[in-house]
Design a protein around this motif. Structure first.
Motif, PDB file in Angstrom:
ATOM      1  N   VAL A   3      40.825  72.417 -21.450  1.00  0.00           N
ATOM      2  CA  VAL A   3      41.554  72.674 -22.945  1.00  0.00           C
ATOM      3  C   VAL A   3      40.592  73.560 -23.776  1.00  0.00           C
ATOM      4  CG1 VAL A   3      42.188  71.543 -25.003  1.00  0.00           C
ATOM      5  CG2 VAL A   3      42.128  70.272 -23.009  1.00  0.00           C
ATOM      6  N   ASP A   4      39.395  73.659 -23.877  1.00  0.00           N
ATOM      7  CA  ASP A   4      38.448  74.281 -24.680  1.00  0.00           C
ATOM      8  C   ASP A   4      38.676  75.894 -24.465  1.00  0.00           C
ATOM      9  OD1 ASP A   4      37.403  72.120 -26.108  1.00  0.00           O
ATOM     10  OD2 ASP A   4      35.835  71.780 -24.884  1.00  0.00           O
ATOM     11  N   VAL A   5      38.938  76.017 -23.026  1.00  0.00           N
ATOM     12  CA  VAL A   5      38.892  77.573 -22.506  1.00  0.00           C
ATOM     13  C   VAL A   5      39.932  78.054 -23.108  1.00  0.00           C
ATOM     14  CG1 VAL A   5      39.119  79.041 -20.609  1.00  0.00           C
ATOM     15  CG2 VAL A   5      37.195  77.199 -20.594  1.00  0.00           C
ATOM     16  N   HIS A   6      41.287  77.169 -22.904  1.00  0.00           N
ATOM     17  CA  HIS A   6      42.686  77.884 -23.232  1.00  0.00           C
ATOM     18  C   HIS A   6      42.599  78.148 -24.504  1.00  0.00           C
ATOM     19  CE1 HIS A   6      43.588  77.016 -19.074  1.00  0.00           C
ATOM     20  NE2 HIS A   6      44.751  77.771 -19.229  1.00  0.00           N
ATOM     21  N   ILE A   7      42.045  77.147 -25.533  1.00  0.00           N
ATOM     22  CA  ILE A   7      42.121  77.305 -27.124  1.00  0.00           C
ATOM     23  C   ILE A   7      41.127  78.465 -27.349  1.00  0.00           C
ATOM     24  CG2 ILE A   7      40.781  76.529 -29.181  1.00  0.00           C
ATOM     25  CD1 ILE A   7      43.572  74.947 -28.479  1.00  0.00           C
ATOM     26  N   ARG A   8      40.148  78.741 -26.859  1.00  0.00           N
ATOM     27  CA  ARG A   8      39.276  80.107 -26.989  1.00  0.00           C
ATOM     28  C   ARG A   8      39.956  81.291 -26.685  1.00  0.00           C
ATOM     29  NH1 ARG A   8      35.094  78.526 -24.746  1.00  0.00           N
ATOM     30  NH2 ARG A   8      35.171  79.585 -22.879  1.00  0.00           N
ATOM     31  N   ARG A   9      40.869  81.178 -25.468  1.00  0.00           N
ATOM     32  CA  ARG A   9      41.707  82.418 -25.142  1.00  0.00           C
ATOM     33  C   ARG A   9      42.814  82.716 -26.182  1.00  0.00           C
ATOM     34  NH1 ARG A   9      41.324  84.889 -20.036  1.00  0.00           N
ATOM     35  NH2 ARG A   9      43.671  85.088 -20.234  1.00  0.00           N
ATOM     36  N   LEU A  10      43.291  81.794 -26.584  1.00  0.00           N
ATOM     37  CA  LEU A  10      44.479  81.835 -27.536  1.00  0.00           C
ATOM     38  C   LEU A  10      43.948  82.474 -28.851  1.00  0.00           C
ATOM     39  CD1 LEU A  10      46.623  78.712 -27.424  1.00  0.00           C
ATOM     40  CD2 LEU A  10      47.579  81.169 -27.465  1.00  0.00           C
ATOM     41  N   ARG A  11      42.797  81.928 -29.269  1.00  0.00           N
ATOM     42  CA  ARG A  11      42.217  82.473 -30.574  1.00  0.00           C
ATOM     43  C   ARG A  11      42.001  83.993 -30.229  1.00  0.00           C
ATOM     44  NH1 ARG A  11      38.116  77.337 -31.730  1.00  0.00           N
ATOM     45  NH2 ARG A  11      39.609  76.178 -33.142  1.00  0.00           N
ATOM     46  N   GLU A  12      41.294  84.297 -28.970  1.00  0.00           N
ATOM     47  CA  GLU A  12      40.982  85.598 -28.913  1.00  0.00           C
ATOM     48  C   GLU A  12      42.169  86.687 -28.963  1.00  0.00           C
ATOM     49  OE1 GLU A  12      38.842  85.478 -25.137  1.00  0.00           O
ATOM     50  OE2 GLU A  12      37.312  84.757 -26.116  1.00  0.00           O
ATOM     51  N   LYS A  13      43.592  85.986 -28.726  1.00  0.00           N
ATOM     52  CA  LYS A  13      44.697  86.881 -28.554  1.00  0.00           C
ATOM     53  C   LYS A  13      45.338  86.683 -29.949  1.00  0.00           C
ATOM     54  CE  LYS A  13      45.260  86.452 -23.792  1.00  0.00           C
ATOM     55  NZ  LYS A  13      46.231  85.623 -22.532  1.00  0.00           N
ATOM     56  N   ILE A  14      45.566  85.759 -30.663  1.00  0.00           N
ATOM     57  CA  ILE A  14      46.275  85.817 -31.964  1.00  0.00           C
ATOM     58  C   ILE A  14      45.432  85.678 -33.182  1.00  0.00           C
ATOM     59  CG2 ILE A  14      47.861  84.309 -30.672  1.00  0.00           C
ATOM     60  CD1 ILE A  14      47.078  81.928 -32.263  1.00  0.00           C
ATOM     61  N   GLU A  15      44.331  85.748 -33.024  1.00  0.00           N
ATOM     62  CA  GLU A  15      43.293  85.669 -34.234  1.00  0.00           C
ATOM     63  C   GLU A  15      42.826  86.831 -34.657  1.00  0.00           C
ATOM     64  OE1 GLU A  15      43.379  83.033 -36.524  1.00  0.00           O
ATOM     65  OE2 GLU A  15      43.456  81.269 -35.348  1.00  0.00           O
ATOM     66  N   MET A  16      42.800  87.459 -36.063  1.00  0.00           N
ATOM     67  CA  MET A  16      41.936  88.679 -36.168  1.00  0.00           C
ATOM     68  C   MET A  16      40.470  88.462 -35.840  1.00  0.00           C
ATOM     69  SD  MET A  16      44.082  90.867 -37.446  1.00  0.00           S
ATOM     70  CE  MET A  16      43.128  92.013 -38.395  1.00  0.00           C
ATOM     71  N   ASN A  17      40.022  87.078 -36.015  1.00  0.00           N
ATOM     72  CA  ASN A  17      38.587  87.100 -35.786  1.00  0.00           C
ATOM     73  C   ASN A  17      38.365  85.686 -35.261  1.00  0.00           C
ATOM     74  OD1 ASN A  17      35.809  86.503 -35.770  1.00  0.00           O
ATOM     75  ND2 ASN A  17      35.483  86.985 -38.045  1.00  0.00           N
ATOM     76  N   ALA A  18      38.242  85.678 -33.677  1.00  0.00           N
ATOM     77  CA  ALA A  18      38.319  84.368 -33.117  1.00  0.00           C
ATOM     78  C   ALA A  18      37.200  83.554 -33.437  1.00  0.00           C
ATOM     79  CB  ALA A  18      38.236  84.731 -31.563  1.00  0.00           C
ATOM     80  N   SER A  19      36.014  83.968 -34.045  1.00  0.00           N
ATOM     81  CA  SER A  19      35.225  83.298 -34.202  1.00  0.00           C
ATOM     82  C   SER A  19      35.226  82.447 -35.740  1.00  0.00           C
ATOM     83  CB  SER A  19      33.616  83.827 -34.444  1.00  0.00           C
ATOM     84  OG  SER A  19      33.727  84.994 -35.250  1.00  0.00           O
ATOM     85  N   SER A  20      36.055  82.811 -36.482  1.00  0.00           N
ATOM     86  CA  SER A  20      36.682  82.456 -37.703  1.00  0.00           C
ATOM     87  C   SER A  20      38.135  82.310 -37.884  1.00  0.00           C
ATOM     88  CB  SER A  20      36.045  83.495 -38.811  1.00  0.00           C
ATOM     89  OG  SER A  20      36.331  82.787 -40.178  1.00  0.00           O
ATOM     90  N   PRO A  21      38.619  81.590 -37.080  1.00  0.00           N
ATOM     91  CA  PRO A  21      40.069  81.452 -36.777  1.00  0.00           C
ATOM     92  C   PRO A  21      40.950  81.092 -38.173  1.00  0.00           C
ATOM     93  CG  PRO A  21      39.114  79.348 -35.780  1.00  0.00           C
ATOM     94  CD  PRO A  21      38.293  80.476 -36.250  1.00  0.00           C
ATOM     95  N   ARG A  22      41.900  81.436 -38.082  1.00  0.00           N
ATOM     96  CA  ARG A  22      43.037  81.361 -39.280  1.00  0.00           C
ATOM     97  C   ARG A  22      44.048  80.346 -38.962  1.00  0.00           C
ATOM     98  NH1 ARG A  22      46.852  86.047 -41.690  1.00  0.00           N
ATOM     99  NH2 ARG A  22      47.900  84.937 -43.434  1.00  0.00           N
TER     100      ARG A  22
END
Length: 227
Positions: free
Chosen positions: A193-212
């Protein structure tokens, strides 16, 4: 007829899979090297199974190359006791992973979960096309647009995003998401789950380390926040 492509150099495993699945009217195609695999049209298949130790090319590289041209569901088979390779497989786009020696019944169960996800879209109480903030989601075509730009998601990434989007503000722990999205009870690898959340953030967030959008409630789980 369900079509499955097996990319594996081990004839015994291929025979076991063919014996187990073909009595249920599945069509099983097989290739024994990555070179043969690259000649296949992946859109012709419902599921692709890749042995990470396939001949001629590293199976992880092959998975990555397939993912660059296709969203076909991929199940990776990785060596037993090397959990970090499961994470590697998920990072590069595999939908699911199993360890050697493969339990054929478990493999069949995982494939059936994927097929149910493909063939039946969960009723989310909305039309097949809807908007959430800057996102446009088509549940029939399984497509996501963000600010009019297409986002290339794997099947599991789409399912995870759709589930969170249609339950905005509700926090879900990893055990629940694993059972809901992957369709099986937690057996010891919540990192999926963590890996898929991280990949999603990388694709949809402007800044994956500070998700919106996809946020973490520490100690509780993940949730989707509308913009």
């Amino acid at each position: 007829m369900v079509k499955i492509l097996i990319i594996d150099s081990r004839s015994l495993l291929i025979k076991e899979i063919k014996y187990s699945f073909e009595d249920e009217h599945y069509r099983i195609d097989k290739v024994c090297s990555s070179q043969e695999a690259l000649s296949k049209k992946y859109s012709n298949y419902d599921v692709v199974i890749i042995d990470s130790q396939i001949r001629k090319k590293d199976g992880f590289q092959l998975c990555k190359e397939i993912r660059e041209v296709s969203t076909v569901p991929i199940i990776m088979i990785t060596p037993q006791g090397e959990d970090y390779k499961k994470i590697m497989a998920l990072e590069i786009g595999a939908d699911d992973c199993l360890s050697n020696p493969v339990n054929i019944l478990e493999l069949k169960a995982r494939i059936k979960v994927i097929l149910r996800r493909i063939q039946k879209i969960e009723d989310v109480g909305m039309t097949s096309e809807f908007k959430v903030g800057d996102f446009e989601i088509n549940t029939l075509g399984r497509k996501v647009m963000y600010q009019k730009k297409h986002i290339n998601l794997t099947g599991k990434e789409f399912d995870l995003l759709l589930f969170l989007v249609t339950n905005p503000g509700e926090v879900f722990d990893r055990e629940y998401l694993l059972e809901k999205i992957w369709g099986y009870e937690y057996y010891g690898d919540l990192r999926t789950v963590d890996v898929h959340i991280r990949r999603l953030r990388e694709k949809i967030e402007m800044n994956a380390s500070s998700p919106r959008y996809i946020l973490t409630k520490w100690g509780k789980g993940y949730y989707f926040k509308k913009s």
